[in-house]
Every structure is written in C-alpha cells, then in structure tokens.
Write an enzyme that holds these catalytic residues in place. Sequence first.
Site, short mmCIF file in Angstrom:
data_model
loop_
_atom_site.label_atom_id
_atom_site.label_comp_id
_atom_site.label_asym_id
_atom_site.label_seq_id
_atom_site.Cartn_x
_atom_site.Cartn_y
_atom_site.Cartn_z
N CYS A 123 0.81 -1.23 0.00
CA CYS A 123 0.00 0.00 0.00
C CYS A 123 0.84 1.27 0.00
CB CYS A 123 -0.96 0.00 1.18
SG CYS A 123 -2.06 -1.42 1.18
N HIS A 251 -2.83 7.40 2.20
CA HIS A 251 -3.36 6.11 1.74
C HIS A 251 -4.70 5.89 2.42
CE1 HIS A 251 -4.02 1.98 0.98
NE2 HIS A 251 -3.65 1.57 2.17
N ASN A 281 -10.17 0.26 0.37
CA ASN A 281 -8.70 0.33 0.32
C ASN A 281 -8.23 -0.26 -1.01
OD1 ASN A 281 -5.96 -0.16 0.57
ND2 ASN A 281 -6.07 -0.88 2.68
O1 UT7 Z 1 -3.53 -0.70 3.73
C1 UT7 Z 1 -2.83 -0.92 4.92
C2 UT7 Z 1 -3.31 -2.13 5.58
N1 UT7 Z 1 -4.61 -2.15 6.14
C3 UT7 Z 1 -5.02 -1.39 7.16
O2 UT7 Z 1 -4.47 -0.40 7.49
C4 UT7 Z 1 -6.21 -1.86 7.94
C5 UT7 Z 1 -5.94 -1.76 9.41
N2 UT7 Z 1 -6.95 -2.35 10.26
C6 UT7 Z 1 -8.26 -1.98 10.28
O3 UT7 Z 1 -8.72 -1.21 9.48
C7 UT7 Z 1 -9.12 -2.54 11.37
O4 UT7 Z 1 -8.31 -3.21 12.31
C8 UT7 Z 1 -10.25 -3.51 10.90
C9 UT7 Z 1 -11.31 -2.70 10.14
C10 UT7 Z 1 -9.69 -4.59 10.02
C11 UT7 Z 1 -10.93 -4.13 12.10
O5 UT7 Z 1 -11.48 -3.10 12.90
P1 UT7 Z 1 -11.20 -3.10 14.46
O6 UT7 Z 1 -11.97 -1.97 15.01
O7 UT7 Z 1 -9.72 -3.10 14.65
O8 UT7 Z 1 -11.87 -4.43 14.94
P2 UT7 Z 1 -11.19 -5.65 15.70
O9 UT7 Z 1 -10.25 -6.38 14.81
O10 UT7 Z 1 -10.67 -5.14 17.02
O11 UT7 Z 1 -12.41 -6.53 15.99
C12 UT7 Z 1 -13.47 -6.15 16.87
C13 UT7 Z 1 -14.59 -7.14 16.71
C14 UT7 Z 1 -14.12 -8.61 16.75
O12 UT7 Z 1 -15.13 -9.37 17.39
P3 UT7 Z 1 -14.95 -9.82 18.90
O13 UT7 Z 1 -13.68 -10.66 18.92
O14 UT7 Z 1 -14.84 -8.56 19.69
O15 UT7 Z 1 -16.18 -10.60 19.17
C15 UT7 Z 1 -14.09 -8.99 15.29
O16 UT7 Z 1 -14.27 -10.35 15.08
O17 UT7 Z 1 -15.20 -6.96 15.43
C16 UT7 Z 1 -15.26 -8.21 14.74
N3 UT7 Z 1 -15.21 -7.97 13.33
C17 UT7 Z 1 -16.30 -7.74 12.62
N4 UT7 Z 1 -17.61 -7.64 12.96
C18 UT7 Z 1 -18.48 -7.38 11.98
C19 UT7 Z 1 -14.12 -7.94 12.53
N5 UT7 Z 1 -14.50 -7.70 11.27
C20 UT7 Z 1 -15.84 -7.57 11.29
C21 UT7 Z 1 -16.83 -7.31 10.32
N6 UT7 Z 1 -18.14 -7.22 10.71
N7 UT7 Z 1 -16.52 -7.13 9.02
#
Ligand code: UT7
Length: 324
Positions: A123, A251, A281
């Site tokens: 990225c 980005h 993204n």
């Molecule tokens: O291009 C450079 C690379 N990419 C990035 O920069 C992306 C960086 N990361 C992110 O954007 C975020 O970490 C995500 C959008 C991927 C995830 O968001 P988050 O707020 O960090 O969520 P999390 O990983 O802390 O997960 C919180 C909860 C989890 O459930 P539990 O364990 O609390 O029950 C996940 O399983 O949200 C759950 N979860 C979802 N729920 C509904 C993760 N993805 C989803 C989803 N829909 N799509």
Amino acid sequence: MSESKIRAKILSVGTYVPDAVLSNSCFESFLETSDEWIVTRTGISERRVVNMPRSAPGDMTAADMGCRAARVAMERAGVSAGEVDGVVVATFTPDNFFPSTACRMQADLGCTGAFAFDISAACAGFVYALTVASNMIAAGQAETMLVVGTEVISKTLDWSDRGTCILFGDGAGVAVLKATSGTAGVISSYLLSDGKMGDLLYLPSWGEERFLRMKGNEVFRQAVRMMSEASLEAVKRAGIELEDIDLLIPHQANIRIINAIAETLKLPKEKVMVNIGKYGNTSSASIPIALEEAWRDGRVRQGSRVLFVGVGGGFTVGSAVCII
Ligand code: UT7
C-alpha cells in the site's frame, strides 16, 4: 528552493475503477457483518471490484486497468506514447511474476522507447514508485515517466474472512511526471521499511492458501504511528512547516486511521483528503485515485503543496511533498 534544479512535476493524473459496485449490504447475505459495522469501523460504504464475491473470476488485470488510467492521464497531460521514457508500476497483484505488469503496459500503450519495471511495496507502493521515478528524472535518466498504482485485490480475498474482505477494492491511478526546472514538482520524500513486521499483513506467492491475511488491530496501530512519523519527516526534508501543506493525501486504509493521523498532526479536516467511502482500500492505487478527485474538485491546483503518505505490508512506509 533553487529554480535551476531539475525536478519531476506531476503534469496530470488519470484513474480507472471497474464498473461493478460491491456495497456493504451485499456482504450481509453471506457474512456475519452489517453495513453499520463496516461504515462505523472503516468509513467504507462501497468498493469497485473486478471479481464479485463467490463468482467466476473477472478477466481484467492490473495492467488492463493501469492502461485505461494511463490513457486518461496521458491525454490530460498532452503526452504521447512515444514521449514516455519510463513506466514504473506499483502493485502487489501483478499479472504475472514476470514479465512485469509495467512491461505489459509499456507494450499495450505503445511506449516503444520506454524502460519498464514493477515495484513491490504494497500500500506504500505509489509513494515508492513516485520517489524512484522522480529521482530518475532529477538524475537526468528520463524526462517523462508514468507512475502507476494498480490493483486487482478482489482476486486475492478470502470471502469468508470478514476482517479483510470488506476492506479492499480494485482500481488504478497513473501520474504523468515530467522534468521541470521550475519550483513545482516532488521536493522531498522519505522511505522506510521494517521486514520484521512482515507477518502482520501478507499475501503468499505459493501454496494452496493464496489469500491476503492481516492482523488488523496491530496493522492499525502501526499504520497510525508510521504514517504520522513519515509525514513529519517528508515535511522536514522539504524545509517547510506542516502549516504550509495545503492538502494531505493519505493512503485510504480506514477512516479511523486517517482521522488519527490528522489528529496527531493537528491538521484540520479540510486539509485532509478522504474518499475511502466509495472505493475502500485500493492499496497502491488509493493515493492517485484520491489525488485525481482532489484535483477535479479544485482542492488541488497549480502551486498547491501536497503531502502524500502511505503504509503497507512489508512493512513499508513512504511520504512525499509535492508542489503541483
Ligand atoms: O492498507 C494498509 C493495511 N490495512 C489497514 O491499514 C487496515 C488496518 N486495520 C483496520 O482497518 C481494522 O483493524 C479492521 C477494520 C480490520 C478491524 O477493525 P477493528 O476496530 O480493529 O476491529 P477488531 O479487529 O478489534 O475486531 C473487533 C470485533 C471482533 O469481534 P470480537 O472478537 O470482539 O467478538 C471482530 O471479530 O469486530 C469483529 N469484526 C467484525 N464484525 C463485523 C471484525 N470484522 C468484522 C466485520 N463485521 N466485518
């Protein structure tokens, strides 16, 4: 800033995104997720894709999309294929291991006098390619170059992994760079990599499981830190202050990442370009796609000081200050 120094000026930008729109609600039919969760946690409402989930792979490749974007950029710049000296493509979804996506584009565009090669920096790829191309121009090795970010990420996604598949989209953006002796152009850049963090975000080349994988939480933290630090470094190298920047084009990975960087840098909202809602993204394509929109909307014009910053798998980070 001396006027006699040769710099690479961005003459124009062109973009291409596939026609197919994949909305958040589409994911609700096969994943435990919701439009509300995706919008709140990422800022994404829809993305454009070559491949719809669980359907036959689309035909379009990174080179196909890159060529479409390049033709728009070249027409806007008034640059013919014969004038192009070099094609640099940033992509992590190349058409082949080799020949490079850049070589395919060079042939399809008819840039018969140009060298062509790919850059792999995920990225952060567009900023890496911009840096390499502008340094080649400054060194006198080329006069006119195409800097390309193009990705077909939908072909690499595991549609059962809700932590990744909702984030990404496909698209391409191309900048035409030309040597200039004026004050405009790329005036500073900063690149840094940390291979020790490679397992946070990766896409294997071999084996059965060739899907993009990510430790989202940790990537999020590193992305905010690295992009904030890199932004400051490019500004310092440009010999200007952060307040002199007219627009930050980061980005587009997650609206919360962008907001956190803006807060760290104390940049007001109107100085930060955001269009992740429509495209998700798109990795190396996200910065040129955002630049094109900002240019079209008049947020970037002749003389604007723009700060680009990107971070990606590797880890890689890159930033650049550019006077349009
Ligand atoms: O291009 C450079 C690379 N990419 C990035 O920069 C992306 C960086 N990361 C992110 O954007 C975020 O970490 C995500 C959008 C991927 C995830 O968001 P988050 O707020 O960090 O969520 P999390 O990983 O802390 O997960 C919180 C909860 C989890 O459930 P539990 O364990 O609390 O029950 C996940 O399983 O949200 C759950 N979860 C979802 N729920 C509904 C993760 N993805 C989803 C989803 N829909 N799509």
